[in-house]
Every structure is written in structure tokens, then in C-alpha cells.
Write a protein that holds these residues in place. Sequence first.
Motif: not given
Length: 447
Positions: A289-291, A328-329, A366-368, A423-424
Motif C-alpha cells: 500500500v505504501a509503495s 500499515g497498522f 517499519d510497516c507504520l 530498517t525501522p
Amino acid sequence: MSRANTQNLLQGNILRSLISFAFPVLLALFLQAMYGAADLIIVGQFADTFEQSGVASGSQLFNMITMVITGLTMGVTVFVGDRIGAGKPEEAGRGVGTGIAIFAVLAVAVTALVVPFSDSLAAFMHAPAEAFSQTGAYVKICGLGTVFITAYNVIGAVFRGIGDSRTPLLTVVIACAINVLGDLVLVAGFGMGAAGAAIATVSAQAISVVFSLYFISRKNLPFAFSKKFIRFDPACLKKILLVGVPIALQELLVQFSFLFIQMVVNSMGVMESAAVGVAEKVCVFLMLVASAYMQSISAFVAQNNGAGEFERSRKALFYGIKTALAAGFIMGSIAFFAGDLLASVFSGEAQVIAFAHDYLKAYAIDCLLTAILFCFIGYFNGCGKTVFVMAQGVFGAFCVRIPAVYWMSRLEGASLFHIGLGTPISSVAQILLCVAAYRIYQKSAKR
């Protein structure tokens, strides 16, 4: 595509326009992820861990190459979107022709550098000894398909620039289906392992390009185009490279930082190597979704800025962040609590699954963060602020992620969870830079 259809980014409800454009992009990215994941899934189910490690390491290298190409094509997307938004279709067509010339040269150069040195690249990546030949074979065969990777990304960049996100979706559906079929035949049927997966990948890319060219020939494009435009037009070349090169350099250096993670983990053992390859494939799905918003906001902002609709561009950024955060959540929760189930899709090896879940727990955070970061990057790309995008990406990769991974790997009893935290940590630093740059940019625009 008619001119009327390209205007949906310039008028009407902003959130509705953004989502209607982003949804086909999301589906295309999902299928591209399936396209890349199919190799690892089928090899994981029908071959041994050494073959899977070879695909994991080889695909990580080619993911870096693909992301660099995709970053450079953003120059074409932004240029075409800006010229169409400004009502200058001939300039858009000349930009497309210049893009074709640029990427033809790039495809030849990458092929010449990768194919003869595939074993050296496998050694550079510290491929485990048991998986060395498999890694080299995967890299060499995929290197032969670079021209198809490049052609597909150029065509997709043009369509996004004119506001068409549906045609790239159709081509990736075709590519995904062919790749899965090829993997089943060559890997499951003939037992060709990593080499069979690479052959299936290249064949699918080649066929998808043929279909893409057919679809182009059937469309009423909203820009003038002629074969004589396929040359290095100085004015177009400068504008495309000013946008595309910083993004490509950022992608190169950022993806190298992820390649560094793979290299560190390869030194830990073949199980850990395969596990990170599995986890990284899962992460592609978690970040979809973010991409999708990153690509969509770039095209939205480029067209609206070209038409002088700067307020629509600004609002699109924040609509994107809010909706991406909700997704992301959900994705982060799934990664943290059910990462082992996700990893089991790619591997039947219990130890690989356990290691992959450990790594995914760090990525859940990192998803958020990427929901915010990727939307900002899309906004700055659309505004043409790609030097800043490059700078924040390089800072995150080399000043934060790589040092963090290095020090985590030196901890006594370091696990893949510790490695994944790099990464986060870097995402937090990059978001702070983006927020500061956005405020400076807005104050400058008001003045």
C-alpha cells in the motif's frame, strides 16, 4: 487513452481520484510481488534449501538493479505528467523518445556488466558455499533478461505519467501468470532449481513486453510521438536525468544497504540466508500500500503541479499518509503475530520459518513508518525535489541502517530480530528529515 481520461488527476474529489489511480497501481505491485515471490515459493516447496538460498541471494541483487531502473524511469513519469498537465503533448512525446534512448543504452550496459561476472557477484555477496553455483546461475540468467526488465519499466513509467495505471496492471497479470506456469514446469516438473526459476522469470518478462507494445499500438495516446523522437533530445534529457538520476542513485545506495544485510546474514549460515530471503519477499507484500501511494502521489503531484494546482498536490500527500497508515497498522500486526504463517508460504523448513518470523517482528514496526515515509518521497518526487530524496535515502542507508545492522550483528547472541531493527531505525531518521524539508519547502513556496 483519451485526453479526457487523463484529466481525472486534475479535477474532482482528491481522495477519490488518488485512490482510483492508486488501486490499479496496488494490484500491479501485488502481482509484481507475486511474480518475484513465485520463484522463492516454488523453489522452497520443490527444491532444497541450497537452491532457495541461491534464489534469495540472486533475487536480492536483481531487486537492487530493478529498483535503480525503476527510480530512473521516475524521471520519465514526472516529465511526461508535467508536460501533459501543462498542455504540451509534443514535448511529452519527445520526452518518451529520449527515455527510450536512455534505457536502451542502460540495458546493454547492465547486461555487459552482470552476465560475464555472475560468479564474481555471487562471491561479492558472500553466497554460502553450498549455494554458490545456484546463486551464480540465477544472476547470469536474469542478467540476460535485463533488456526486458528495462523495457517493461519504461512502458509502465509512460503510462503512469499520462494517468493510466490500468494498462501496466494488465501486463503484469500476464507476466505473473507466465512466470508461475514456467516455475511449475521447470522447477517442480524438471527439477531445474534456481536456474529454472531464473529462466521462467526472464521468459515472462519478455512476453509481457511484447503484450505491452501491442497495447500501446492500440491506444489513442494523449501526446504526439514519432520514431524520430527516439534520440537524445538535449532539453528533455536534462530534465529527465535531473529527476531520475538522484532517485536512481538513492535506490542504488538504499538497496545496497539491504544487500549488505543479506551479506551479513549469509555469513551466519545457509538457514539464516534463506530465512532473510523469505522475509524480504514477505516484506514486499507488507509494504504494497505504501509503495502504491508513493508511485501514485508522484504522478498526481506531477500533473497537478504542471497545471498550477499546488494545493491539490499538498492535500493528496496527507490523504495518502492517513490511508496508508491504516493499512500499515494492519500489515504490521499480521507480520508481528502471524509472520510464521506468512513465511511458511515460502518454505517448508521449520528452522527457516522460525528465523524469518524473528526478522519480520522488526519489520512490523517499519510497516507504520513507511506509510509516512513513502508518501513524502512520492510527494517530493512529483515536485521534482529528487536531490533531497536522494540525500535523505543515502543518509538513512549509510549513516543509520548499515551502521545499525553492523553493530547489531556484533552483539553477543544477535538474532535476525536485532538485524532487522536497522530498517525501522533508519525510517525514523528519514521521516524527520522529510518533515523538516516539507516545512522549508512550504515556507519557500508561500514567499
